[in-house]
Design a protein around this motif. Structure first.
Motif, PDB file in Angstrom:
ATOM      1  N   ALA A  42      -0.456   4.504  11.759  1.00  0.00           N
ATOM      2  CA  ALA A  42      -0.718   3.119  11.620  1.00  0.00           C
ATOM      3  C   ALA A  42      -0.075   2.856  10.421  1.00  0.00           C
ATOM      4  O   ALA A  42       0.274   1.490  10.233  1.00  0.00           O
ATOM      5  CB  ALA A  42      -1.974   2.972  11.522  1.00  0.00           C
ATOM      6  N   ALA A  43      -0.197   3.607   9.241  1.00  0.00           N
ATOM      7  CA  ALA A  43       0.364   3.353   7.997  1.00  0.00           C
ATOM      8  C   ALA A  43       1.988   3.067   8.101  1.00  0.00           C
ATOM      9  O   ALA A  43       2.544   2.226   7.296  1.00  0.00           O
ATOM     10  CB  ALA A  43      -0.004   4.299   7.224  1.00  0.00           C
ATOM     11  N   MET A  44       2.601   4.043   8.919  1.00  0.00           N
ATOM     12  CA  MET A  44       4.069   3.606   8.825  1.00  0.00           C
ATOM     13  C   MET A  44       4.247   2.588   9.736  1.00  0.00           C
ATOM     14  O   MET A  44       5.601   1.804   9.167  1.00  0.00           O
ATOM     15  CB  MET A  44       4.718   4.899   9.766  1.00  0.00           C
ATOM     16  N   LEU A  45       3.776   1.988  10.654  1.00  0.00           N
ATOM     17  CA  LEU A  45       4.033   0.760  11.564  1.00  0.00           C
ATOM     18  C   LEU A  45       3.584  -0.288  10.541  1.00  0.00           C
ATOM     19  O   LEU A  45       3.880  -1.572  10.959  1.00  0.00           O
ATOM     20  CB  LEU A  45       3.501   0.937  12.691  1.00  0.00           C
ATOM     21  N   ASN A  46       2.732  -0.301   9.674  1.00  0.00           N
ATOM     22  CA  ASN A  46       2.013  -1.421   9.082  1.00  0.00           C
ATOM     23  C   ASN A  46       3.238  -2.407   8.389  1.00  0.00           C
ATOM     24  O   ASN A  46       4.018  -1.787   7.502  1.00  0.00           O
ATOM     25  CB  ASN A  46       1.071  -1.108   7.989  1.00  0.00           C
ATOM     26  N   GLY A  47       3.238  -3.649   8.677  1.00  0.00           N
ATOM     27  CA  GLY A  47       4.108  -4.444   8.203  1.00  0.00           C
ATOM     28  C   GLY A  47       5.542  -4.479   9.023  1.00  0.00           C
ATOM     29  O   GLY A  47       6.375  -5.287   8.837  1.00  0.00           O
ATOM     30  N   TYR A  48       5.382  -3.941  10.160  1.00  0.00           N
ATOM     31  CA  TYR A  48       6.604  -4.141  11.072  1.00  0.00           C
ATOM     32  C   TYR A  48       6.343  -4.497  12.340  1.00  0.00           C
ATOM     33  O   TYR A  48       5.094  -4.252  13.018  1.00  0.00           O
ATOM     34  CB  TYR A  48       7.275  -2.688  11.169  1.00  0.00           C
ATOM     35  N   ALA A  49       6.974  -5.228  13.027  1.00  0.00           N
ATOM     36  CA  ALA A  49       6.732  -5.452  14.508  1.00  0.00           C
ATOM     37  C   ALA A  49       7.966  -5.038  15.180  1.00  0.00           C
ATOM     38  O   ALA A  49       9.087  -5.259  14.799  1.00  0.00           O
ATOM     39  CB  ALA A  49       6.670  -7.227  14.708  1.00  0.00           C
ATOM     40  N   ARG A 137      -0.987  -9.289  14.807  1.00  0.00           N
ATOM     41  CA  ARG A 137      -2.017  -8.363  15.058  1.00  0.00           C
ATOM     42  C   ARG A 137      -2.438  -8.749  16.630  1.00  0.00           C
ATOM     43  O   ARG A 137      -2.826  -9.649  17.003  1.00  0.00           O
ATOM     44  CB  ARG A 137      -3.387  -8.342  14.091  1.00  0.00           C
ATOM     45  N   ALA A 138      -2.421  -7.595  17.476  1.00  0.00           N
ATOM     46  CA  ALA A 138      -2.580  -7.615  18.815  1.00  0.00           C
ATOM     47  C   ALA A 138      -4.025  -7.979  18.862  1.00  0.00           C
ATOM     48  O   ALA A 138      -4.275  -8.664  20.196  1.00  0.00           O
ATOM     49  CB  ALA A 138      -2.296  -6.442  19.334  1.00  0.00           C
TER      50      ALA A 138
END
Length: 192
Positions: A42-49, A137-138
């Motif tokens: 989750a931290a790795m993907l935060n800020g990316y779509a 955010r989904a």
């Protein structure tokens, strides 16, 4: 959840597809991950779509001629709200851990969709707000629009698969979590 994330648009001469891959998708695809691994992901993907995208011409015998990656990158943008229009992150600026994740995902996706997978490109957008957190955010409200070569793909939020189901209090019929009313009777739905 996958059905809610995957969209196609086609004609006899053209195929376009878009598959949104929010963090919840990656977490659901990894059910045996520990809580620590889930937090890291989750931290790795935060800020990316992240989206998987294809734009291809369809030949007379069904053979695909995909657009090049550079054509897809230059004709694709993401709109999260009325004021945000994001362009893809250039390949050389995508973080190494995201690149590694995408290197694993593309062959998996290709195996799911067959020949169409050869036309698929992973597209990354930086969607961090002022606070550094993802704006998209989904489970948020509104809608998100991905445009590929002039064709729009729209997802209404929140995604129903991420919410508890709703029920008609009279008929007890069950609906996706983002339904507020029974589409057949108009009755306001409830959660258990």
């Amino acid at each position: 959840m996958a059905a809610e994330l995957f969209q196609t648009k086609s004609s006899p001469t053209e195929l376009k597809l878009a598959h949104w891959m929010p963090p919840e998708f990656f977490l659901a695809a990894n059910p045996s991950a520990s809580d620590s691994e889930k937090r890291q992901l989750a931290a790795m993907l935060n800020g990316y779509a992240i989206f998987l995208v294809a734009n291809a011409r369809v030949g007379a015998m069904g053979a695909l001629t995909p657009s090049s990656r550079s054509e897809i990158l230059s004709s694709t943008f993401l709109q999260i709200d009325e004021t945000s229009r994001l362009i893809p992150v250039p390949d050389e600026k995508i973080k190494g851990d995201i690149k590694a994740l995408l290197a694993v995902m593309k062959p998996l996706f290709t195996s799911l969709v067959g020949n169409y997978g050869e036309a698929v490109e992973a597209i990354v957008f930086r969607d961090a707000g002022v606070d550094g957190k993802s704006k998209l955010r989904a489970t948020g409200e509104g809608k998100v629009r991905l445009t590929v070569a002039g064709e729009s793909f729209v997802w209404r939020l929140p995604l129903g698969a991420l919410l508890p189901p709703t029920f008609d209090p009279v008929t007890r019929d069950q609906f996706p979590g983002n339904f507020l009313f029974n589409p057949y009777t108009g009755t306001r739905l409830v959660t258990k």
